[in-house]
Write a protein that holds these residues in place. Structure first.
Motif, mmCIF file in Angstrom:
data_model
loop_
_atom_site.group_PDB
_atom_site.id
_atom_site.type_symbol
_atom_site.label_atom_id
_atom_site.label_comp_id
_atom_site.label_asym_id
_atom_site.label_seq_id
_atom_site.Cartn_x
_atom_site.Cartn_y
_atom_site.Cartn_z
ATOM 1 N N GLY A 105 2.456 85.573 45.431
ATOM 2 C CA GLY A 105 3.094 85.468 46.747
ATOM 3 C C GLY A 105 3.847 83.971 47.057
ATOM 4 O O GLY A 105 4.372 83.716 48.234
ATOM 5 N N ASP A 106 3.645 83.055 46.114
ATOM 6 C CA ASP A 106 4.156 81.750 45.918
ATOM 7 C C ASP A 106 3.777 81.139 47.365
ATOM 8 O O ASP A 106 2.447 81.157 47.597
ATOM 9 C CB ASP A 106 5.912 81.915 45.887
ATOM 10 C CG ASP A 106 6.236 82.231 44.573
ATOM 11 O OD1 ASP A 106 5.402 81.982 43.834
ATOM 12 O OD2 ASP A 106 7.441 82.671 44.528
ATOM 13 N N TYR A 107 4.646 80.563 48.004
ATOM 14 C CA TYR A 107 4.342 79.872 49.199
ATOM 15 C C TYR A 107 3.751 80.619 50.300
ATOM 16 O O TYR A 107 2.921 80.291 50.970
ATOM 17 C CB TYR A 107 5.578 78.969 49.789
ATOM 18 C CG TYR A 107 6.682 79.686 50.296
ATOM 19 C CD1 TYR A 107 6.781 80.195 51.536
ATOM 20 C CD2 TYR A 107 7.696 80.056 49.629
ATOM 21 C CE1 TYR A 107 7.812 80.950 52.162
ATOM 22 C CE2 TYR A 107 8.900 80.974 50.118
ATOM 23 C CZ TYR A 107 8.830 81.231 51.383
ATOM 24 O OH TYR A 107 9.638 81.955 51.886
ATOM 25 N N ALA A 108 4.209 82.036 50.422
ATOM 26 C CA ALA A 108 3.633 83.067 51.512
ATOM 27 C C ALA A 108 2.108 82.995 51.257
ATOM 28 O O ALA A 108 1.306 83.223 52.144
ATOM 29 C CB ALA A 108 4.217 84.475 51.275
ATOM 30 N N ILE A 145 0.563 80.064 53.099
ATOM 31 C CA ILE A 145 0.596 80.480 54.612
ATOM 32 C C ILE A 145 -0.309 81.385 54.813
ATOM 33 O O ILE A 145 -1.088 81.281 55.776
ATOM 34 C CB ILE A 145 2.122 80.953 54.890
ATOM 35 C CG1 ILE A 145 3.229 79.816 54.531
ATOM 36 C CG2 ILE A 145 2.067 81.376 56.422
ATOM 37 C CD1 ILE A 145 4.313 80.448 54.832
ATOM 38 N N GLY A 146 -0.564 82.334 54.002
ATOM 39 C CA GLY A 146 -1.320 83.434 54.106
ATOM 40 C C GLY A 146 -3.005 82.837 54.197
ATOM 41 O O GLY A 146 -3.890 83.289 55.310
ATOM 42 N N GLU A 205 -4.066 81.491 57.573
ATOM 43 C CA GLU A 205 -3.939 82.512 58.645
ATOM 44 C C GLU A 205 -5.492 83.001 58.409
ATOM 45 O O GLU A 205 -6.133 83.375 59.145
ATOM 46 C CB GLU A 205 -3.040 83.503 58.505
ATOM 47 C CG GLU A 205 -1.642 82.738 58.934
ATOM 48 C CD GLU A 205 -1.332 82.125 60.315
ATOM 49 O OE1 GLU A 205 -1.873 82.985 61.101
ATOM 50 O OE2 GLU A 205 -0.944 81.116 60.364
ATOM 51 N N SER A 230 5.847 70.542 40.369
ATOM 52 C CA SER A 230 5.788 70.247 41.952
ATOM 53 C C SER A 230 5.304 71.184 42.833
ATOM 54 O O SER A 230 5.807 71.377 43.837
ATOM 55 C CB SER A 230 7.359 69.689 41.995
ATOM 56 O OG SER A 230 8.429 70.448 41.521
ATOM 57 N N TYR A 231 4.544 72.072 42.099
ATOM 58 C CA TYR A 231 3.773 72.835 43.214
ATOM 59 C C TYR A 231 3.213 72.302 44.390
ATOM 60 O O TYR A 231 2.839 72.956 45.337
ATOM 61 C CB TYR A 231 2.985 73.733 42.241
ATOM 62 C CG TYR A 231 3.490 74.460 41.257
ATOM 63 C CD1 TYR A 231 4.311 75.540 41.129
ATOM 64 C CD2 TYR A 231 2.962 74.084 39.725
ATOM 65 C CE1 TYR A 231 4.910 75.884 39.951
ATOM 66 C CE2 TYR A 231 3.453 74.445 38.684
ATOM 67 C CZ TYR A 231 4.678 75.468 38.755
ATOM 68 O OH TYR A 231 4.949 75.834 37.748
ATOM 69 N N ASN A 252 4.120 70.260 46.111
ATOM 70 C CA ASN A 252 5.148 70.147 47.326
ATOM 71 C C ASN A 252 4.712 71.337 48.408
ATOM 72 O O ASN A 252 5.008 71.289 49.311
ATOM 73 C CB ASN A 252 6.476 70.335 46.995
ATOM 74 C CG ASN A 252 6.814 69.120 46.306
ATOM 75 O OD1 ASN A 252 6.267 67.998 46.103
ATOM 76 N ND2 ASN A 252 8.441 68.893 45.779
ATOM 77 N N TYR A 253 4.380 72.756 47.701
ATOM 78 C CA TYR A 253 4.336 73.685 48.492
ATOM 79 C C TYR A 253 3.102 73.699 49.448
ATOM 80 O O TYR A 253 2.933 73.993 50.757
ATOM 81 C CB TYR A 253 4.301 74.935 47.840
ATOM 82 C CG TYR A 253 5.655 75.380 47.052
ATOM 83 C CD1 TYR A 253 6.709 75.789 47.991
ATOM 84 C CD2 TYR A 253 5.996 75.207 45.822
ATOM 85 C CE1 TYR A 253 7.796 76.050 47.322
ATOM 86 C CE2 TYR A 253 7.173 75.459 45.053
ATOM 87 C CZ TYR A 253 8.259 75.939 46.223
ATOM 88 O OH TYR A 253 9.363 76.159 45.176
ATOM 89 N N TYR A 301 3.156 73.833 53.322
ATOM 90 C CA TYR A 301 2.571 74.860 54.105
ATOM 91 C C TYR A 301 1.000 74.661 53.822
ATOM 92 O O TYR A 301 0.552 75.533 55.040
ATOM 93 C CB TYR A 301 2.885 75.998 53.234
ATOM 94 C CG TYR A 301 4.433 76.460 53.117
ATOM 95 C CD1 TYR A 301 5.090 76.854 54.029
ATOM 96 C CD2 TYR A 301 4.982 76.135 51.847
ATOM 97 C CE1 TYR A 301 6.649 77.106 54.217
ATOM 98 C CE2 TYR A 301 6.518 76.473 51.748
ATOM 99 C CZ TYR A 301 7.338 76.815 52.924
ATOM 100 O OH TYR A 301 8.624 76.821 52.720
ATOM 101 N N GLU A 311 0.697 70.578 56.084
ATOM 102 C CA GLU A 311 1.389 70.426 57.489
ATOM 103 C C GLU A 311 0.867 71.230 58.613
ATOM 104 O O GLU A 311 0.817 71.169 59.675
ATOM 105 C CB GLU A 311 2.837 70.441 57.038
ATOM 106 C CG GLU A 311 3.744 70.145 58.136
ATOM 107 C CD GLU A 311 4.838 71.097 58.704
ATOM 108 O OE1 GLU A 311 5.036 71.147 59.816
ATOM 109 O OE2 GLU A 311 5.441 71.724 57.886
ATOM 110 N N ARG A 312 0.625 72.608 58.074
ATOM 111 C CA ARG A 312 0.318 73.676 58.926
ATOM 112 C C ARG A 312 -1.020 73.602 59.148
ATOM 113 O O ARG A 312 -1.618 73.823 60.432
ATOM 114 C CB ARG A 312 0.516 74.906 58.057
ATOM 115 C CG ARG A 312 2.105 75.644 58.351
ATOM 116 C CD ARG A 312 2.294 76.858 57.769
ATOM 117 N NE ARG A 312 3.660 77.047 57.758
ATOM 118 C CZ ARG A 312 4.139 77.778 58.717
ATOM 119 N NH1 ARG A 312 3.397 78.289 59.763
ATOM 120 N NH2 ARG A 312 5.295 78.160 58.995
#
Lengths: 289, 411, 218
Positions: A136-139, A142-143, A146, A186-187, A189-190, A194, A197-198
């Motif tokens: 899912g990479d950056y998703a 994010i997941g 959540e 540079s993983y 960075n994600y 995400y 920062e979140r």
């Protein structure tokens, strides 16, 4: 006898390669045991782990490829071992498909080292777990912010994450005060964009030496807590763990690599000086002519 | 007599202990906050509420085992359960500017973030505990967690975006009126024609790499834009162009761009889709294959444009062994040094992004380049002001300073 | 044709770009869901595109073998390796202990490490060739390179310890650390700032349809 500076300047690459090969091989076979000094960058990661109370969950993301394992493995082992010795609940994950196998081997090896060093047994699912590659990479990040378990679903061995005791108190990334990214690209960075920062999760960076210079702006800006860069960072981390926990079997894999690195750096410097000597002499010669 | 002494002694001990308990209780009471508030967490997805309470002056004297405790209940009549413990010196509102901003007042308030179900009212009390005794204040506050449509803490970012949007449109229109906008020379881009010309003279192919990432990266799109220019030159001069790709999607976009370049040059029949091909998704399989290709095909010019990782020097050094003229460009700051030492020209960071406008000389694209330049000027001024303010903030009115700091902080 | 090849993709780019921007400024779960679903969609499409890659791979190498072009033997090895990996993956799966994983761990991984390790040799030859004190800037770079290389190894620290405590600031490892933290970080930040602003401008150019070179044609 006149020296042919042109020849010196265009030295056959194969000679350079041969000398480099020897410079790596000799100190690897006969270690020099050079001393190691700890830098604040490495201490930034070590101290942040030390600040956590035993029983606190910590996330370790294994984001490197097989090609960089010789450089990444020693520091990764030292960091994971440190977390376990501190009594933290270690939860491994990977952003990369390659991380699945690399992380599995890594955790298995650290488990053995831990048991040898402390004489205590670790229980998978209670003291640590490895969730493996999550697509899912950056998703995916994010997941995790959540719904951690809903995003992971299974661990690396196909077991439902809902059955793992270690994950019972974990709802989202917010439940981790700290994560360590073991990365060769540079993983991170994600994870910063995400993850940090979140959700506010703090991040420590353990990376290859090439990546380390690029991490300094993030460190100075407070986006990461510290940098363990390359074999040098790894050897410093090993020293910190060895000293703090007084291990029976001392960690020394990165330090052994540092001997070869020391010699190779000196050889390259000599090459550079030789090249410049030939260049200056040739310039002088052509000016005379 | 002995008994009497024992009784007196016991009484003294009891009195001392009682007084010490009384003092403890008194201390705990001293810590009870005067003001308590509860509110929905701002800028969140509706998963939590915040309870804030005023800091007590007695905190300085509090022993280590004393903590604040936040108690929660579904309704004010029900039993309040402890849900969060906060150390007396922890969780000051000033520690979390994302929720509270940068006001000086935040130093006098504590907070606790409590994760609760959305859209349901919860009631809270704040108490103090030393591990054995817990005392709570009478004040009850309530709050509901609600999702926030707009993340107000990103307002600063939004303002900058709108500013950039306005600049893009402004310079786009200005460029329409005045097509001869000044743009500095970029040596690496000037050398592209020279490199293609050299390959043509030598009768050797050109090799073009778009980098480590797929087309979803801006740098890859920039690289494809430069490819369009290189391919059109190659089509004009009838020079073969080889584009080995690491990603199938990027490969098909490159095929389309090169095909279009050949069609525009009036030579659609000379386009060979097999020269733009997929190699491998794995980093070093790809690198080894491209190095091998360089050794066999001996291209006269190599272009490495896009984001690169550890393979950068492996590619550039192999290219230099074949004697090719090499033009690199990357936004990967780690790899710039490798390209600088091993290539003839190197586009650094933003030069890669400016390339398509620079090469096409399309006035409207050139105009938009001014947007980034204007942004840089504004950033430089802001950095300078920021540095001054940080250095001399003691002399500046602190609330104004805090407000400005807040606006320019990424939260 | 123009409508399908240019207009429709531009509308999709505009709408998708705008949605992505707006989701960034919202805290609602729905915004996150849109963001993650975009990423999933991309991965699904990229998954199908892999087929394109495989077809391209086959076309190039089979053509090479047929015409016995120079290096055809490598193409043959590639085709055999591709078939072995694919077939073993399909038959026995890709879990640990399967032939696929065995090949991956014992062939692919060492080969990848070997290619990566060549970097050490290439760094040496590139440093020998390129680090020449041709100008003031080049000399500065050379000096910095030597300092960092010495400062990053225990040898540099050993030499530095010979200095008295009063000259602590002249220790090579201290200078190296300073170089990393101050000039290097400052330069990287400046480059990153330029990249950041340029990528915002570039993204806006793409979203607004001003930049369309990547669609073919200038």
């Amino acid at each position: 006898m006149a020296i042919n500076y042109d020849k010196m300047l265009s030295i056959d690459r194969r000679i350079v390669y041969l000398i480099i090969a020897l410079a790596i091989a000799v100190p690897t076979i006969h270690p020099l045991n050079l001393p190691v000094t700890v830098t604040p960058d490495v201490r930034g990661v070590f101290d942040e782990i030390e600040k956590l109370e035993p029983g606190t969950p910590i996330l370790i993301s294994v984001d490197y490829e097989p090609s960089t394992t010789p450089e990444m493995d020693p520091m990764s082992k030292a960091v994971i071992l440190h977390c376990l010795l501190r009594g933290l609940k270690v939860i491994g994950i990977s952003y990369l498909i390659y991380g699945s196998g690399i992380g599995e081997d890594l955790f298995n090896e650290v488990e053995k080292i831990y048991e040898e060093a402390t004489g205590k047994k670790l229980v998978y699912g209670r003291d640590y777990c490895y969730l493996g590659y999550k697509p899912g990479d950056y998703a995916m990040i994010i997941g995790l912010g959540e719904d951690f378990k809903g995003t992971c679903k299974q661990d690396n061995y196909g077991k439902s994450v809902y059955e793992l005791e270690i994950l019972k108190p974990i709802k989202t990334l917010r439940d981790f005060p700290l994560m360590i990214d073991l990365h060769d690209d540079s993983y991170i960075n994600y994870w910063i964009i995400y993850g940090n920062e979140r959700t506010g999760i703090k991040i420590g960076s353990c990376c290859t030496a090439v990546m380390a210079t690029g991490m300094y702006p993030f460190w100075r800006a407070g986006q990461i807590t510290g940098i363990v860069g390359g074999l040098k960072g790894g050897s410093e981390y090993e020293k910190l763990v060895n000293e703090k926990y007084n291990l029976k079997r001392r960690l020394k894999q990165a330090r052994a690599g540092m001997d070869a690195q020391s010699v190779i750096h000196i050889v390259i410097i000599l090459f550079m000086l030789l090249g410049n000597f030939a260049f200056i002499m040739k310039t002088k010669q052509s000016k005379k002519q | 007599m002995k008994r009497l002494l024992l009784v007196i002694l016991s009484l003294i001990v009891i009195i001392i202990m009682e007084s010490s308990w009384a003092r403890d209780e008194f201390q705990l009471q001293q810590l009870l906050p005067e003001k308590i508030e509860a509110r929905d967490t701002p800028n969140d997805d509706g998963s939590s509420v915040l309870v804030v309470w005023s800091k007590s002056e007695a905190e300085e004297m509090a022993p280590e085992n004393v903590q604040y405790v936040v108690l929660q209940a579904d309704s004010p009549d029900k039993r309040f359960e402890p849900v969060k413990y906060v150390g007396v010196k922890e969780n000051l509102c000033s520690d979390n500017p994302k929720y509270f901003g940068f006001s000086e007042k935040n130093k006098h308030w504590h907070f606790a973030e409590l994760f609760v179900p959305m859209n349901k009212e919860f009631f809270f009390k704040v108490g103090v505990t030393d591990g054995t005794t817990t005392i709570t204040g009478a004040q009850i506050v309530s709050a509901q967690a609600r999702p926030n449509l707009i993340a107000w803490h990103k307002l600063n970012n939004f303002v900058i975006l709108i500013m950039m949007f306005a600049f893009v449109i402004l310079f786009y229109n200005l460029a329409k009126k005045n097509p001869n906008m000044f743009i500095r020379k970029i040596a690496g881009l000037e050398a592209i024609d020279e490199a293609v010309g050299r390959a043509t003279e030598m009768g050797k192919p050109i090799m073009y790499l778009t980098g480590y990432y797929d087309i979803s990266e801006i740098s890859t799109i920039c690289s494809v834009n430069i490819l369009a220019h290189v391919a059109s030159k190659a089509a004009q001069y009838r020079t073969r162009i080889i584009v080995p790709s690491k990603w199938p999607v990027a490969m098909s976009v490159c095929q389309e761009v090169v095909r279009e370049a050949y069609t525009n040059a009036g030579r659609p029949d000379e386009y060979n889709p097999n020269d733009i091909f997929f190699i491998a998704g794995e980093q070093f399989s790809y690198t080894a294959a491209v190095d091998g290709l360089m050794m066999r095909e001996k291209p006269a010019a190599n272009f490495f444009l896009g984001t690169f990782a550890a393979e950068s020097l492996l590619l550039a050094e192999a290219g230099s062994m074949t004697g090719a003229i090499q033009i690199a460009g990357t936004d990967s700051t780690y790899q710039i040094p490798f390209f600088v030492v091993a290539c003839d020209y190197c586009l650094i960071g933003e030069e890669l992004y400016a390339a398509s406008a620079y090469l096409s000389r399309e006035p409207r694209l050139l105009g938009t380049l001014k947007t980034a330049d204007t942004g840089k000027i504004i950033m430089t001024i802001l950095l300078f002001i920021g540095a001054l303010m940080i250095s001399f903030h003691e002399w500046a009115p602190s609330e104004i300073f805090m407000y400005i700091k807040h606006f320019f902080t990424v939260l | 044709m123009e409508f399908w090849k240019k207009r429709i993709p531009l509308i999709i780019v505009f709408l998708a770009g705008l949605t992505m921007i707006l989701t960034y400024y919202s805290s609602r779960k729905e915004a996150v869901e849109i963001l993650t679903s975009y990423s999933k969609w991309y991965q699904i499409i990229a998954g199908f595109a892999l087929l394109l890659g495989v077809v391209s791979l086959g076309q190039v190498h089979i053509a090479k073998i047929r015409k016995l072009k120079s290096g055809w033997a490598y193409s043959l090895i590639m085709i055999i390796a591709f078939l072995v990996m694919s077939i073993s993956g399909f038959i026995w799966g890709i879990e640990k202990g399967t032939p696929f994983m065995w090949i991956f761990e014992n062939v692919t991984t060492p080969l990848a490490s070997t290619v990566f390790s060549i970097l050490a040799f290439y760094i040496a030859s590139a440093a020998y060739r390129a680090f020449r004190a041709k100008s003031f800037e080049a000399s500065l770079m050379l000096a910095a390179a030597i300092l960092v290389m010495v400062g990053r190894i225990p040898f540099g620290e050993m030499v530095s310890r010979l200095l008295p405590d009063s000259l602590y600031f002249l220790r090579i490892d201290v200078i190296t650390q300073w170089l990393f933290r101050v000039p290097v970080a400052a330069a990287k930040r400046a480059i990153l700032l330029g990249i950041g602003l340029s990528s915002v401008t570039m993204s806006l150019r793409i979203i607004l349809g001003i930049e369309r070179t990547y669609m073919g044609g200038e």
